[in-house]
Design an enzyme around this catalytic site. Sequence first.
Site, PDB file in Angstrom:
ATOM      1  N   ARG A  73      36.909  42.129  51.913  1.00 19.92           N
ATOM      2  CA  ARG A  73      35.890  43.103  51.498  1.00 19.92           C
ATOM      3  C   ARG A  73      35.022  43.420  52.714  1.00 19.92           C
ATOM      4  O   ARG A  73      34.518  42.516  53.365  1.00 19.92           O
ATOM      5  CB  ARG A  73      35.026  42.526  50.382  1.00 19.92           C
ATOM      6  CG  ARG A  73      35.772  42.392  49.064  1.00 19.92           C
ATOM      7  CD  ARG A  73      34.814  42.346  47.901  1.00 19.92           C
ATOM      8  NE  ARG A  73      35.499  42.134  46.637  1.00 19.92           N
ATOM      9  CZ  ARG A  73      36.034  43.110  45.908  1.00 19.92           C
ATOM     10  NH1 ARG A  73      35.966  44.362  46.317  1.00 19.92           N
ATOM     11  NH2 ARG A  73      36.650  42.826  44.777  1.00 19.92           N
ATOM     12  N   GLY A 110      40.329  50.575  46.693  1.00 21.54           N
ATOM     13  CA  GLY A 110      39.575  51.070  45.554  1.00 21.54           C
ATOM     14  C   GLY A 110      38.408  51.941  45.984  1.00 21.54           C
ATOM     15  O   GLY A 110      38.427  52.549  47.064  1.00 21.54           O
ATOM     16  N   ASP A 135      40.427  48.104  38.091  1.00 25.12           N
ATOM     17  CA  ASP A 135      39.311  48.685  37.329  1.00 25.12           C
ATOM     18  C   ASP A 135      39.604  50.109  36.844  1.00 25.12           C
ATOM     19  O   ASP A 135      38.940  50.601  35.940  1.00 25.12           O
ATOM     20  CB  ASP A 135      38.034  48.725  38.193  1.00 25.12           C
ATOM     21  CG  ASP A 135      37.529  47.339  38.549  1.00 25.12           C
ATOM     22  OD1 ASP A 135      37.940  46.370  37.882  1.00 25.12           O
ATOM     23  OD2 ASP A 135      36.722  47.221  39.494  1.00 25.12           O
ATOM     24  N   MET A 177      37.553  41.534  33.598  1.00 25.08           N
ATOM     25  CA  MET A 177      36.950  42.091  34.815  1.00 25.08           C
ATOM     26  C   MET A 177      36.529  43.556  34.624  1.00 25.08           C
ATOM     27  O   MET A 177      37.113  44.271  33.808  1.00 25.08           O
ATOM     28  CB  MET A 177      37.897  41.953  35.997  1.00 25.08           C
ATOM     29  CG  MET A 177      37.757  40.614  36.705  1.00 25.08           C
ATOM     30  SD  MET A 177      38.715  40.569  38.212  1.00 25.08           S
ATOM     31  CE  MET A 177      38.104  39.044  38.931  1.00 25.08           C
ATOM     32  N   GLY A 178      35.589  43.960  35.423  1.00 23.54           N
ATOM     33  CA  GLY A 178      35.084  45.331  35.328  1.00 23.54           C
ATOM     34  C   GLY A 178      33.570  45.280  35.364  1.00 23.54           C
ATOM     35  O   GLY A 178      32.925  45.123  34.321  1.00 23.54           O
ATOM     36  N   GLU A 229      32.892  42.453  32.171  1.00 21.52           N
ATOM     37  CA  GLU A 229      32.001  41.693  33.073  1.00 21.52           C
ATOM     38  C   GLU A 229      30.616  42.361  33.201  1.00 21.52           C
ATOM     39  O   GLU A 229      29.592  41.700  33.254  1.00 21.52           O
ATOM     40  CB  GLU A 229      32.716  41.736  34.418  1.00 21.52           C
ATOM     41  CG  GLU A 229      32.299  40.849  35.487  1.00 21.52           C
ATOM     42  CD  GLU A 229      33.132  41.179  36.749  1.00 21.52           C
ATOM     43  OE1 GLU A 229      34.162  41.891  36.681  1.00 21.52           O
ATOM     44  OE2 GLU A 229      32.709  40.720  37.812  1.00 21.52           O
ATOM     45  N   ARG A 273      32.178  30.809  21.143  1.00 13.57           N
ATOM     46  CA  ARG A 273      32.705  30.293  22.412  1.00 13.57           C
ATOM     47  C   ARG A 273      32.886  31.455  23.387  1.00 13.57           C
ATOM     48  O   ARG A 273      33.076  32.604  22.983  1.00 13.57           O
ATOM     49  CB  ARG A 273      34.076  29.633  22.202  1.00 13.57           C
ATOM     50  CG  ARG A 273      34.044  28.369  21.374  1.00 13.57           C
ATOM     51  CD  ARG A 273      33.454  27.204  22.174  1.00 13.57           C
ATOM     52  NE  ARG A 273      33.561  25.944  21.477  1.00 13.57           N
ATOM     53  CZ  ARG A 273      32.678  25.480  20.590  1.00 13.57           C
ATOM     54  NH1 ARG A 273      31.619  26.204  20.272  1.00 13.57           N
ATOM     55  NH2 ARG A 273      32.861  24.297  20.017  1.00 13.57           N
TER      56      ARG A 273
HETATM   57  O1  F6P Z   1      37.247  45.676  41.835  1.00 13.00           O
HETATM   58  C1  F6P Z   1      38.131  44.773  41.303  1.00 13.00           C
HETATM   59  C2  F6P Z   1      37.425  43.540  40.809  1.00 13.00           C
HETATM   60  O2  F6P Z   1      38.393  42.669  40.326  1.00 13.00           O
HETATM   61  C3  F6P Z   1      36.326  43.787  39.766  1.00 13.00           C
HETATM   62  O3  F6P Z   1      36.829  43.992  38.474  1.00 13.00           O
HETATM   63  C4  F6P Z   1      35.510  42.536  39.901  1.00 13.00           C
HETATM   64  O4  F6P Z   1      34.186  42.777  39.475  1.00 13.00           O
HETATM   65  C5  F6P Z   1      35.566  42.250  41.375  1.00 13.00           C
HETATM   66  O5  F6P Z   1      36.737  42.875  41.856  1.00 13.00           O
HETATM   67  C6  F6P Z   1      35.606  40.796  41.748  1.00 13.00           C
HETATM   68  O6  F6P Z   1      35.543  40.697  43.139  1.00 13.00           O
HETATM   69  P1  F6P Z   1      35.862  39.418  44.009  1.00 13.00           P
HETATM   70  O7  F6P Z   1      37.350  39.207  44.018  1.00 13.00           O
HETATM   71  O8  F6P Z   1      35.348  39.756  45.349  1.00 13.00           O
HETATM   72  O9  F6P Z   1      35.185  38.260  43.337  1.00 13.00           O
END
Ligand code: F6P
Length: 355
Positions: A73, A110, A135, A177-178, A229, A273
């Site tokens: 990143r 992305g 995403d 995720m998202g 998320e 849970r």
């Molecule tokens: O952008 C893809 C993604 O998987 C998101 O859904 C998630 O919020 C993020 O990347 C997690 O990032 P990392 O792998 O840096 O923890």
Amino acid sequence: MRIGILTSGGDCPGLNAVLRGFCKYCFNKIKDVEILGFLEGYAGLMNREYKQLTPADVENILDVGGTILGTSRQPYKLMTVKEGDAPTKLQMMVDNYKKLKLDVLVTLGGAGTHKTASLLSVEGCNVIGLPKTIDNDIYGTDVTFGFHTAVSIAADALKRIRTTADSHRRVFFVEVMGNKVGWLTLYAGVAAGADAILIPEIPYDEDKLAAFIAEKMKQRRSVVIAVAEGAMSVKEAAMSKKERRDYLVQAGGSPVTDRLASAMSAKTPFQCRSTILGHIQRGGEPCAFDKLLSTEIGAFGAHLAQVGRYGVTVCVRNNRLGFNILTDIAGRTKRVPSDGQLVLLCKDTGIYFGD
Ligand code: F6P
């Protein structure tokens, strides 16, 4: 022709399949082609770390998860930050693009990757973007590669949760995720028969959610709720980004599913849970659809390079590949329309969205 290629940002299934499709097209159709694969995303371009890709490098990788080039990143907001006399990251990349005499740079990534790709294009580099992300939030394309694999993984997990939830008469909050958008949660939730789906685009009301759970538990043994998320309550949605961040830190910084499970334990008589699916959603072999889409996107990207169509990113519209201008889509997000056909039809089938 000298092509640079890199995979950037969070990985996803299909990156290798795209690299393979792209390289195969180039080796088959472009004379005197050289492909430099930059290592660890934009970092490889900044540091001139790359390997020359050969046909053998892209054999047998159609099924392989992750990326053979590595990724990292590289926050967009740091690209133009100046530290003393050192060149900015953007400048380093532009300089290396020139030093290496690249004809085109192809970026698999992305939303963040596309913003940087757009910057590079404005700086005069010939850039082609290829739309990756689980995403599915890249503006201007119906779908991104990696998304459908993640949908299958998350849907499978949600179905497994149902059997244990049923056994114990429990309420489960399953985090998908998202962070900014709810596409993955929406698709996986529907595909798994979730009772409720909570996504960032539709803030939830805790009291209404509690009432929904109470009612649902009269009809079945468990309630399974797919939660993005980045899902947020009506109260959180009314806050500014900074206020929300501070509020969440004060609330203990726990994930949304944990917060929901404890809030609903207090508001209902049921055992609640939470489960976080996490990076399992990004790992492993792409599904058949993603292998096909990735191959197609890779080959189409190579075709654009061959004909010199730069400053663009590949997209899918109504089942056909096309492209968008990078500067048009960079910085924009494709969100789930809260009044779109899919959400409305799902509501009609009884799925609850928290509003
Ligand atoms: O952008 C893809 C993604 O998987 C998101 O859904 C998630 O919020 C993020 O990347 C997690 O990032 P990392 O792998 O840096 O923890």
